[in-house]
Design an enzyme around this catalytic site. Sequence first.
Site, mmCIF file in Angstrom:
data_model
loop_
_atom_site.group_PDB
_atom_site.id
_atom_site.type_symbol
_atom_site.label_atom_id
_atom_site.label_comp_id
_atom_site.label_asym_id
_atom_site.label_seq_id
_atom_site.Cartn_x
_atom_site.Cartn_y
_atom_site.Cartn_z
ATOM 1 N NE ARG A 172 -3.505 -2.230 2.843
ATOM 2 C CZ ARG A 172 -3.199 -3.371 3.454
ATOM 3 N NH1 ARG A 172 -1.984 -3.541 3.971
ATOM 4 N NH2 ARG A 172 -4.083 -4.344 3.558
ATOM 5 C CE LYS B 177 -6.537 -1.057 4.798
ATOM 6 N NZ LYS B 177 -7.880 -1.341 4.234
ATOM 7 C CG HIS C 26 -4.852 0.887 -3.644
ATOM 8 N ND1 HIS C 26 -4.148 0.650 -2.482
ATOM 9 C CD2 HIS C 26 -5.881 -0.001 -3.642
ATOM 10 C CE1 HIS C 26 -4.725 -0.327 -1.790
ATOM 11 N NE2 HIS C 26 -5.771 -0.741 -2.481
ATOM 12 N NE ARG D 138 -3.064 -3.551 -1.342
ATOM 13 C CZ ARG D 138 -2.473 -4.362 -0.463
ATOM 14 N NH1 ARG D 138 -1.147 -4.478 -0.476
ATOM 15 N NH2 ARG D 138 -3.177 -5.060 0.410
ATOM 16 C CG HIS E 93 -6.072 -8.655 1.267
ATOM 17 N ND1 HIS E 93 -6.314 -9.012 -0.052
ATOM 18 C CD2 HIS E 93 -5.889 -7.307 1.246
ATOM 19 C CE1 HIS E 93 -6.277 -7.945 -0.814
ATOM 20 N NE2 HIS E 93 -6.031 -6.891 -0.055
ATOM 21 C CE1 TYR F 36 -6.702 -6.683 -6.822
ATOM 22 C CE2 TYR F 36 -6.595 -7.986 -4.818
ATOM 23 C CZ TYR F 36 -6.475 -6.776 -5.464
ATOM 24 O OH TYR F 36 -6.132 -5.654 -4.759
#
Length: 337
Positions: free
Chosen positions: A186, A210, A278, A281, A304, A313
């Site tokens: 990110r 995150k 992004h 990514r 994730h 995806y």
Amino acid sequence: MSRTQYFGMNWRFIFAGFAFWCYKRHMGDSAVKVLIEAFLDYLEAEKNASIHTRLAYERDLREFTRFLEDSLALSSGGAVTGVKESDITAFAANLHGTRKKATIARKLSSIKSFFAFLLRKEIIKKDPSALITRPKVEKRLPTVLTVEEAKSLVEAPQGNEGKKINAEEILKDRAILEVLYSSGVRVSELTGLNLRDVDFTEGTIRVLGKGGKPRIALLGSFAIDALKRYLSFARKNALSEEPLFIGRGKKHITQRTVQRLVRKYTLASGINKTPTPHSLRHTFATHLLDRGVDLRTIQELLGHANLSTTQRYTSVSMERLMSAYDKAHPRANMKAE
């Protein structure tokens, strides 16, 4: 956890507890601003929410509070126990026509989280947002570059390394683009990197994802080479605790700067798309999936928490597959007689 982090976290808990005591014992039902602060501290201390997440919640709740005050649904002191479901629906209706569905959905999500928090802390007896539903938002497929487009973008920074003027910027820009595409990190993770986070021997970088969760991301040979050229030319005497990519005042480069950088080289490369940092990514993940890498591995590489986030995806990859089929197969679009 360091001593500073430990005591900082405990002080946040103490503040939150003090806020509730003040609210119940002295301020009656007029301390909504104090409660918002306590909610934000809760997000940081217990949910480990990033500063960007907390700022988004704060903006949404401040806007909601201003709306209630303007409509007289909330007193100037900030009474919260009197807020009704109709007040929340009126706020959403007021946004309709001027804000996108995704924005309205996010603001309602912030409000629902806030009132759920107040209910758990027994500040309110009934959650006025419990039956509120968020508008359905169409899930748009992310912008993904082809292999040729990605190559054109990351190789767009060009210059003569023998000349000091602009050479440092060009080498830094090339390294940033290569790292984004090679690792799939990110932009917030990239801008937070320090020199010590790079392991050239293993070909990895250590990032904070995150919620402050550390993760190891992989670097390809092109990214490693770009980083080495940038560092040997512009950062020979840099210390390990210094930022990897520096901006103004020798501080970490900002996310806004990286966004402008991607926009600049998109134009320079002639790509007929509008990618963001992004998007690189998304491109990273899609290209891996196209080449047979399994979803679990991609989930780990992207950091994730849930596989469902990674599964989007597959839609992008299938769409690209069908498009390629339609273009290439001689009988794909022929009408049967």
